[in-house]
Scaffold this motif. Sequence first.
Motif, PDB file in Angstrom:
ATOM      1  N   TYR A 159      58.238  68.838  94.283  1.00 28.80           N
ATOM      2  CA  TYR A 159      58.638  67.678  93.476  1.00 28.80           C
ATOM      3  C   TYR A 159      57.466  66.703  93.328  1.00 28.80           C
ATOM      4  O   TYR A 159      57.157  66.228  92.226  1.00 28.80           O
ATOM      5  CB  TYR A 159      59.849  66.990  94.113  1.00 28.80           C
ATOM      6  N   GLY A 160      56.775  66.430  94.448  1.00 31.65           N
ATOM      7  CA  GLY A 160      55.617  65.518  94.403  1.00 31.65           C
ATOM      8  C   GLY A 160      54.538  66.060  93.478  1.00 31.65           C
ATOM      9  O   GLY A 160      53.956  65.316  92.675  1.00 31.65           O
ATOM     10  N   GLU A 161      54.280  67.365  93.567  1.00 32.15           N
ATOM     11  CA  GLU A 161      53.240  67.959  92.701  1.00 32.15           C
ATOM     12  C   GLU A 161      53.668  67.912  91.238  1.00 32.15           C
ATOM     13  O   GLU A 161      52.851  67.681  90.349  1.00 32.15           O
ATOM     14  CB  GLU A 161      52.929  69.387  93.136  1.00 32.15           C
ATOM     15  N   PHE A 162      54.949  68.116  90.994  1.00 30.85           N
ATOM     16  CA  PHE A 162      55.471  68.060  89.616  1.00 30.85           C
ATOM     17  C   PHE A 162      55.243  66.656  89.030  1.00 30.85           C
ATOM     18  O   PHE A 162      54.705  66.503  87.930  1.00 30.85           O
ATOM     19  CB  PHE A 162      56.971  68.408  89.617  1.00 30.85           C
ATOM     20  N   LEU A 163      55.637  65.634  89.780  1.00 31.73           N
ATOM     21  CA  LEU A 163      55.503  64.259  89.263  1.00 31.73           C
ATOM     22  C   LEU A 163      54.041  63.901  89.059  1.00 31.73           C
ATOM     23  O   LEU A 163      53.665  63.290  88.053  1.00 31.73           O
ATOM     24  CB  LEU A 163      56.157  63.260  90.222  1.00 31.73           C
ATOM     25  N   ARG A 164      53.202  64.271  90.028  1.00 33.64           N
ATOM     26  CA  ARG A 164      51.774  63.952  89.906  1.00 33.64           C
ATOM     27  C   ARG A 164      51.181  64.621  88.669  1.00 33.64           C
ATOM     28  O   ARG A 164      50.358  64.042  87.969  1.00 33.64           O
ATOM     29  CB  ARG A 164      51.043  64.423  91.171  1.00 33.64           C
ATOM     30  N   ARG A 165      51.616  65.855  88.391  1.00 33.10           N
ATOM     31  CA  ARG A 165      51.066  66.624  87.277  1.00 33.10           C
ATOM     32  C   ARG A 165      51.600  66.158  85.922  1.00 33.10           C
ATOM     33  O   ARG A 165      50.895  66.197  84.927  1.00 33.10           O
ATOM     34  CB  ARG A 165      51.454  68.097  87.494  1.00 33.10           C
ATOM     35  N   GLU A 166      52.854  65.720  85.872  1.00 30.64           N
ATOM     36  CA  GLU A 166      53.519  65.535  84.576  1.00 30.64           C
ATOM     37  C   GLU A 166      53.668  64.091  84.105  1.00 30.64           C
ATOM     38  O   GLU A 166      53.955  63.866  82.931  1.00 30.64           O
ATOM     39  CB  GLU A 166      54.918  66.177  84.605  1.00 30.64           C
ATOM     40  N   LEU A 167      53.507  63.118  84.999  1.00 27.13           N
ATOM     41  CA  LEU A 167      53.734  61.729  84.568  1.00 27.13           C
ATOM     42  C   LEU A 167      52.449  61.086  84.065  1.00 27.13           C
ATOM     43  O   LEU A 167      51.363  61.416  84.541  1.00 27.13           O
ATOM     44  CB  LEU A 167      54.279  60.882  85.729  1.00 27.13           C
ATOM     45  N   PRO A 168      52.561  60.136  83.137  1.00 27.82           N
ATOM     46  CA  PRO A 168      51.391  59.348  82.749  1.00 27.82           C
ATOM     47  C   PRO A 168      51.177  58.246  83.792  1.00 27.82           C
ATOM     48  O   PRO A 168      52.140  57.659  84.286  1.00 27.82           O
ATOM     49  CB  PRO A 168      51.820  58.729  81.411  1.00 27.82           C
ATOM     50  N   PHE A 169      49.926  58.002  84.152  1.00 28.34           N
ATOM     51  CA  PHE A 169      49.619  56.943  85.129  1.00 28.34           C
ATOM     52  C   PHE A 169      48.634  55.952  84.539  1.00 28.34           C
ATOM     53  O   PHE A 169      47.943  56.244  83.553  1.00 28.34           O
ATOM     54  CB  PHE A 169      49.025  57.560  86.407  1.00 28.34           C
ATOM     55  N   TYR A 170      48.541  54.808  85.180  1.00 24.30           N
ATOM     56  CA  TYR A 170      47.678  53.717  84.705  1.00 24.30           C
ATOM     57  C   TYR A 170      46.947  53.123  85.902  1.00 24.30           C
ATOM     58  O   TYR A 170      47.431  53.202  87.037  1.00 24.30           O
ATOM     59  CB  TYR A 170      48.540  52.637  84.020  1.00 24.30           C
ATOM     60  N   ARG A 171      45.803  52.537  85.624  1.00 27.74           N
ATOM     61  CA  ARG A 171      45.053  51.820  86.650  1.00 27.74           C
ATOM     62  C   ARG A 171      45.001  50.394  86.112  1.00 27.74           C
ATOM     63  O   ARG A 171      44.140  50.066  85.275  1.00 27.74           O
ATOM     64  CB  ARG A 171      43.681  52.472  86.724  1.00 27.74           C
ATOM     65  N   VAL A 172      45.970  49.586  86.459  1.00 28.52           N
ATOM     66  CA  VAL A 172      46.174  48.314  85.748  1.00 28.52           C
ATOM     67  C   VAL A 172      45.189  47.234  86.197  1.00 28.52           C
ATOM     68  O   VAL A 172      44.939  47.054  87.391  1.00 28.52           O
ATOM     69  CB  VAL A 172      47.628  47.821  85.934  1.00 28.52           C
ATOM     70  N   GLN A 173      44.633  46.560  85.197  1.00 28.44           N
ATOM     71  CA  GLN A 173      43.772  45.399  85.454  1.00 28.44           C
ATOM     72  C   GLN A 173      44.438  44.195  84.816  1.00 28.44           C
ATOM     73  O   GLN A 173      45.017  44.309  83.735  1.00 28.44           O
ATOM     74  CB  GLN A 173      42.413  45.597  84.793  1.00 28.44           C
ATOM     75  N   TYR A 174      44.351  43.080  85.476  1.00 27.18           N
ATOM     76  CA  TYR A 174      44.905  41.861  84.879  1.00 27.18           C
ATOM     77  C   TYR A 174      44.181  40.664  85.469  1.00 27.18           C
ATOM     78  O   TYR A 174      43.453  40.776  86.450  1.00 27.18           O
ATOM     79  CB  TYR A 174      46.425  41.773  85.123  1.00 27.18           C
TER      80      TYR A 174
END
Length: 403
Positions: A159-174
């Motif tokens: 499940y962890g590998e699935f989410l890591r592989r399939e979700l879009p991620f962001y490195r947020v700056q503000y």
Amino acid sequence: MSKRTLDAFFAAPKPKKQKKSGLYKEDSKGVIELEPSPSPSPSPSPLPVVVTSKETIEIVSDDDEIAVVSETKAVKSTSVAAPVILTNTGFAIAAPDRDTSPSGPPSIHPTYPFPIPSLPRHLLESMQPSKEPRAINDGIDLDLLCYEPYMASSLARDYGEFLRRELPFYRVQYKINRFGKETEINTPRYTTVFGIDDTSRFSPDGQILDARTGKPSPANKYKTCRPRPIPQCLQSLLDATSECTNTSYNFALVNYYASGQDSISFHSDDEHFLEKEPAIASFSFLGARDFLLKHKPMKEQGQPVEGAKKGEDKPMKFNLTSGTLILMRGKTQSNWLHSIPKRASNGVRAPAIQGRINITFRKNMTAAGTENYYRYNVGTGPVWKWDEKKKEMKLHVADTSDI
Ligand SMILES: O=C(O)CCC(=O)C(=O)O
Ligand SMILES: [Fe+2]
């Protein structure tokens, strides 16, 4: 954590390195499943032997963060026979009898940078807790339930590998205003978020509707963000978690800590747009990390400092392994701070820290809360996606071939 909390956070100078106080931040288990295999035809499988190893790791620093602090229809598909893999050690790796075919079409929405596949069928069938929780309430106003594990290790890894592989991620700056000076904050982990607050809901075709009237919401209801429906792969775990914790949730926040340098500073999830005494369900997948909990300073809460209660002086520490769920509820958020501190990734006695996925399910009551969550967990920067060959996050380049 909300902007309001952040501002309070920076109202005083930040202490450098270890020994922090107040709201200032600081900012694996190897599992081998083996089945003895005297002959090349080892079925039927006995129960797997699970070998685990623990590591010792040390805190390296506690500065930087500024912690911030579709529904799809299942379709019938055929099961694939599980292979038996023979190794040169005389053991066969237990080949689980499982159906890894997709449980439905991908989740899609105009706000997603790419379609998010539905869960493999064997995972969709494994979303319920594997055991009863244990209560942890041996600190003043501490109210935790720990499912250890909620999901067995090989499923948690899939499940962890699935989410890591399939979700879009962001490195947020503000940017924040710190002591009258504009300061840029780099969130020290990958984040992503899905969901919409209690005043709205998504129609089956992904439109935002008013939760009370069922009519389409005005286009400008959410001015700073485009809320995204929770994809099936997270909604199915959310639904199972709602059932076993007897709580409803409408948001899924996901963190990916790629190495020991990724972290979240001490904070509490006590945003004003959550319910009073919110229940926050927090899952861990893949690499193990320490989770620290400490009582907010008693003085700050108008209570005497003498007789400090457990957790105030020295944080409580939990090593969160893959598949664990910690439910934080009751007075926990108003009285306790939690963090995932940075760790040395290649210490002498410690193997390299493996990436860790964290999911929190929460219930957000207001449109302002939705804007807050998207601002700090999606932001306006580029999309990152896991590169399975390189085993690291890569900037995602949109596929324009269809345009
Ligand atoms: O990664 C974790 O376990 C904690 C994450 C967290 O506290 C948060 O996202 O608010
Ligand atoms: Fe948190």
